[in-house]
Scaffold this motif. Structure first.
Motif, PDB file in Angstrom:
ATOM      1  N   LEU A 151       0.833  -1.199   0.000  1.00  0.00           N
ATOM      2  CA  LEU A 151       0.000   0.000   0.000  1.00  0.00           C
ATOM      3  C   LEU A 151       0.870   1.253   0.000  1.00  0.00           C
ATOM      4  O   LEU A 151       1.950   1.273   0.595  1.00  0.00           O
ATOM      5  N   PRO A 152       0.414   2.327  -0.647  1.00  0.00           N
ATOM      6  CA  PRO A 152       1.162   3.588  -0.607  1.00  0.00           C
ATOM      7  C   PRO A 152       1.320   4.071   0.837  1.00  0.00           C
ATOM      8  O   PRO A 152       0.416   3.902   1.655  1.00  0.00           O
ATOM      9  N   PRO A 153       2.457   4.674   1.165  1.00  0.00           N
ATOM     10  CA  PRO A 153       2.705   5.068   2.561  1.00  0.00           C
ATOM     11  C   PRO A 153       1.874   6.259   3.024  1.00  0.00           C
ATOM     12  O   PRO A 153       1.760   6.499   4.221  1.00  0.00           O
ATOM     13  N   ASP A 154       1.289   7.011   2.085  1.00  0.00           N
ATOM     14  CA  ASP A 154       0.570   8.226   2.457  1.00  0.00           C
ATOM     15  C   ASP A 154      -0.946   8.064   2.416  1.00  0.00           C
ATOM     16  O   ASP A 154      -1.677   9.028   2.216  1.00  0.00           O
ATOM     17  N   LEU A 155      -1.441   6.836   2.610  1.00  0.00           N
ATOM     18  CA  LEU A 155      -2.884   6.615   2.591  1.00  0.00           C
ATOM     19  C   LEU A 155      -3.556   7.347   3.744  1.00  0.00           C
ATOM     20  O   LEU A 155      -3.066   7.347   4.874  1.00  0.00           O
ATOM     21  N   THR A 156      -4.698   7.958   3.456  1.00  0.00           N
ATOM     22  CA  THR A 156      -5.475   8.626   4.492  1.00  0.00           C
ATOM     23  C   THR A 156      -6.367   7.609   5.201  1.00  0.00           C
ATOM     24  O   THR A 156      -6.483   6.452   4.786  1.00  0.00           O
ATOM     25  N   VAL A 157      -7.029   8.064   6.258  1.00  0.00           N
ATOM     26  CA  VAL A 157      -7.969   7.204   6.978  1.00  0.00           C
ATOM     27  C   VAL A 157      -9.083   6.745   6.049  1.00  0.00           C
ATOM     28  O   VAL A 157      -9.506   5.581   6.074  1.00  0.00           O
ATOM     29  N   HIS A 158      -9.567   7.652   5.193  1.00  0.00           N
ATOM     30  CA  HIS A 158     -10.632   7.292   4.265  1.00  0.00           C
ATOM     31  C   HIS A 158     -10.138   6.291   3.229  1.00  0.00           C
ATOM     32  O   HIS A 158     -10.889   5.399   2.816  1.00  0.00           O
ATOM     33  N   ASP A 159      -8.889   6.409   2.782  1.00  0.00           N
ATOM     34  CA  ASP A 159      -8.318   5.436   1.851  1.00  0.00           C
ATOM     35  C   ASP A 159      -8.274   4.044   2.488  1.00  0.00           C
ATOM     36  O   ASP A 159      -8.612   3.038   1.855  1.00  0.00           O
ATOM     37  N   LEU A 160      -7.858   3.997   3.751  1.00  0.00           N
ATOM     38  CA  LEU A 160      -7.791   2.719   4.455  1.00  0.00           C
ATOM     39  C   LEU A 160      -9.182   2.119   4.622  1.00  0.00           C
ATOM     40  O   LEU A 160      -9.369   0.902   4.492  1.00  0.00           O
ATOM     41  N   ILE A 208      -4.431  -9.540  -4.911  1.00  0.00           N
ATOM     42  CA  ILE A 208      -4.089  -8.873  -6.160  1.00  0.00           C
ATOM     43  C   ILE A 208      -5.340  -8.302  -6.816  1.00  0.00           C
ATOM     44  O   ILE A 208      -5.369  -7.154  -7.268  1.00  0.00           O
ATOM     45  N   VAL A 209      -6.387  -9.117  -6.864  1.00  0.00           N
ATOM     46  CA  VAL A 209      -7.639  -8.665  -7.478  1.00  0.00           C
ATOM     47  C   VAL A 209      -8.262  -7.531  -6.672  1.00  0.00           C
ATOM     48  O   VAL A 209      -8.782  -6.566  -7.231  1.00  0.00           O
ATOM     49  N   VAL A 210      -8.193  -7.650  -5.334  1.00  0.00           N
ATOM     50  CA  VAL A 210      -8.725  -6.582  -4.482  1.00  0.00           C
ATOM     51  C   VAL A 210      -8.018  -5.272  -4.774  1.00  0.00           C
ATOM     52  O   VAL A 210      -8.646  -4.210  -4.929  1.00  0.00           O
ATOM     53  N   GLN A 211      -6.693  -5.308  -4.855  1.00  0.00           N
ATOM     54  CA  GLN A 211      -5.929  -4.096  -5.131  1.00  0.00           C
ATOM     55  C   GLN A 211      -6.265  -3.554  -6.517  1.00  0.00           C
ATOM     56  O   GLN A 211      -6.409  -2.329  -6.702  1.00  0.00           O
ATOM     57  N   ALA A 212      -6.428  -4.435  -7.494  1.00  0.00           N
ATOM     58  CA  ALA A 212      -6.771  -3.993  -8.849  1.00  0.00           C
ATOM     59  C   ALA A 212      -8.150  -3.347  -8.886  1.00  0.00           C
ATOM     60  O   ALA A 212      -8.351  -2.301  -9.518  1.00  0.00           O
ATOM     61  N   LEU A 213      -9.111  -3.963  -8.216  1.00  0.00           N
ATOM     62  CA  LEU A 213     -10.461  -3.395  -8.173  1.00  0.00           C
ATOM     63  C   LEU A 213     -10.459  -2.035  -7.497  1.00  0.00           C
ATOM     64  O   LEU A 213     -11.113  -1.095  -7.954  1.00  0.00           O
ATOM     65  N   LEU A 214      -9.737  -1.932  -6.400  1.00  0.00           N
ATOM     66  CA  LEU A 214      -9.689  -0.685  -5.660  1.00  0.00           C
ATOM     67  C   LEU A 214      -9.076   0.431  -6.502  1.00  0.00           C
ATOM     68  O   LEU A 214      -9.617   1.536  -6.600  1.00  0.00           O
ATOM     69  N   THR A 215      -7.935   0.135  -7.126  1.00  0.00           N
ATOM     70  CA  THR A 215      -7.260   1.141  -7.939  1.00  0.00           C
ATOM     71  C   THR A 215      -8.130   1.584  -9.114  1.00  0.00           C
ATOM     72  O   THR A 215      -8.265   2.778  -9.393  1.00  0.00           O
ATOM     73  N   THR A 216      -8.742   0.614  -9.784  1.00  0.00           N
ATOM     74  CA  THR A 216      -9.600   0.931 -10.929  1.00  0.00           C
ATOM     75  C   THR A 216     -10.796   1.767 -10.503  1.00  0.00           C
ATOM     76  O   THR A 216     -11.158   2.748 -11.164  1.00  0.00           O
ATOM     77  N   PHE A 217     -11.412   1.381  -9.393  1.00  0.00           N
ATOM     78  CA  PHE A 217     -12.581   2.117  -8.929  1.00  0.00           C
ATOM     79  C   PHE A 217     -12.216   3.546  -8.527  1.00  0.00           C
ATOM     80  O   PHE A 217     -12.927   4.500  -8.847  1.00  0.00           O
ATOM     81  N   GLN A 218     -11.109   3.686  -7.797  1.00  0.00           N
ATOM     82  CA  GLN A 218     -10.684   5.021  -7.372  1.00  0.00           C
ATOM     83  C   GLN A 218     -10.451   5.928  -8.579  1.00  0.00           C
ATOM     84  O   GLN A 218     -10.880   7.089  -8.588  1.00  0.00           O
ATOM     85  N   ARG A 219      -9.776   5.416  -9.596  1.00  0.00           N
ATOM     86  CA  ARG A 219      -9.490   6.240 -10.772  1.00  0.00           C
ATOM     87  C   ARG A 219     -10.763   6.559 -11.540  1.00  0.00           C
ATOM     88  O   ARG A 219     -10.954   7.689 -12.010  1.00  0.00           O
ATOM     89  N   SER A 220     -11.648   5.576 -11.677  1.00  0.00           N
ATOM     90  CA  SER A 220     -12.898   5.815 -12.396  1.00  0.00           C
ATOM     91  C   SER A 220     -13.761   6.837 -11.672  1.00  0.00           C
ATOM     92  O   SER A 220     -14.335   7.744 -12.291  1.00  0.00           O
ATOM     93  N   LEU A 221     -13.841   6.701 -10.337  1.00  0.00           N
ATOM     94  CA  LEU A 221     -14.644   7.649  -9.567  1.00  0.00           C
ATOM     95  C   LEU A 221     -14.046   9.049  -9.628  1.00  0.00           C
ATOM     96  O   LEU A 221     -14.772  10.047  -9.762  1.00  0.00           O
ATOM     97  N   ARG A 222     -12.727   9.141  -9.567  1.00  0.00           N
ATOM     98  CA  ARG A 222     -12.064  10.444  -9.660  1.00  0.00           C
ATOM     99  C   ARG A 222     -12.362  11.103 -10.999  1.00  0.00           C
ATOM    100  O   ARG A 222     -12.662  12.302 -11.065  1.00  0.00           O
TER     101      ARG A 222
END
Length: 265
Positions: free
Chosen positions: A80-89, A238-252
């Motif tokens: 995980l990136p070291p600068d994750l916020t509480v909401h990211d976690l 791996i799939v969880v991380q991929a889903l999370l990253t994809t969703f975050q970028r799509s929502l952004r």
């Protein structure tokens, strides 16, 4: 409990353990393994913990519920990136929880507050009920709720007849969604909007799960069953991380388009 200079709750290790529902020994152990960042050192050299520590403990708990070993959790958290916020976690935990089967448990009101990480008011319990996360268990007997040791013996006959949430009341709670629901209590959205969002997420996540399962099934049809189980366990994070990253970028991207369009009006 005190507050830090930023106004964030500053908890002692005992308060943190109580909030997270773990032991002080567990908190210290996670700290030595690098699963938790070190606390801020306050007056008299007392360590102070904040919301990030609570969020990380909640994520670790969810990963354990998925059957991940401590070594696997260490590897997952290191990615995980070291600068994750509480909401990211919290978002990471929500995505991880999507792998879990629906787990409805019966708990007392006191245990419900402990699972939530803080005491809940009657109004907050009512809102969680409207979000379909908590339901009053009318069939429960005093003191027989699972995990409700803290509330056993506190109920008196008829103490819930007036509609108030007493210590001995029993509830059915979706354990995988409770902490997410508590986070939503601080969001200015109606229960109807939350339920609509939940329905949309479930529909799309199930569609993605079907597609991914079909792809994996086609890829391992000729393999031994033990290899399939090993691959499945390896693919989960791996799939969880991929889903999370994809969703975050799509929502952004969607939010950016919405705000840009709104600013042009």
């Amino acid at each position: 409990m005190t507050t830090s200079d930023t106004g964030e709750p500053a908890l002692t290790i005992d308060e943190l353990a109580a909030r997270a529902g773990v032991t002080v020994r567990t908190v210290r152990f996670y700290g030595t393994k690098g699963l938790l960042p070190p606390p801020a050192i306050g007056p008299r050299r007392v360590g102070r913990y904040g919301r990030e520590h609570l969020a990380r403990l909640a994520l670790i708990e969810e990963l354990q519920h998925q059957g991940m070993t401590l070594a696997a959790i260490e590897r997952y958290l290191k990615q995980l990136p070291p600068d994750l916020t509480v909401h990211d976690l919290a978002l990471h935990r929500a995505v991880v929880a999507s792998w879990a089967p629906e787990t409805v448990e019966r708990v007392t009101r006191e245990e419900l507050g402990r699972r939530a990480g803080r005491p809940l008011t009657d109004d907050e319990v009512a809102r969680l009920t409207e979000m379909d996360i908590v339901a009053r268990d009318g069939d429960a007997k005093n003191g027989d709720a699972e995990g409700g040791d803290a509330g056993r013996g506190d109920a008196e006959d008829g103490n819930a007849e007036d509609g108030n949430a007493g210590r001995g009341d029993a509830y059915r709670v979706d354990a995988g969604l409770l902490r997410l629901g508590v986070e939503l209590l601080d969001v200015p959205l109606s229960p109807e909007t939350v339920l609509a969002a939940r329905t949309s997420l479930l529909e799309h996540s199930r569609a993605a799960a079907r597609d991914l399962s079909r792809l994996l099934r086609d890829a391992v049809t000729e393999r031994d069953a033990r290899d399939v189980r090993s691959l499945s366990a390896h693919m989960h994070p791996i799939v969880v991380q991929a889903l999370l990253t994809t969703f975050q970028r799509s929502l952004r991207d969607e939010l950016r388009e919405w705000l840009d369009a709104d600013g042009e009006r």
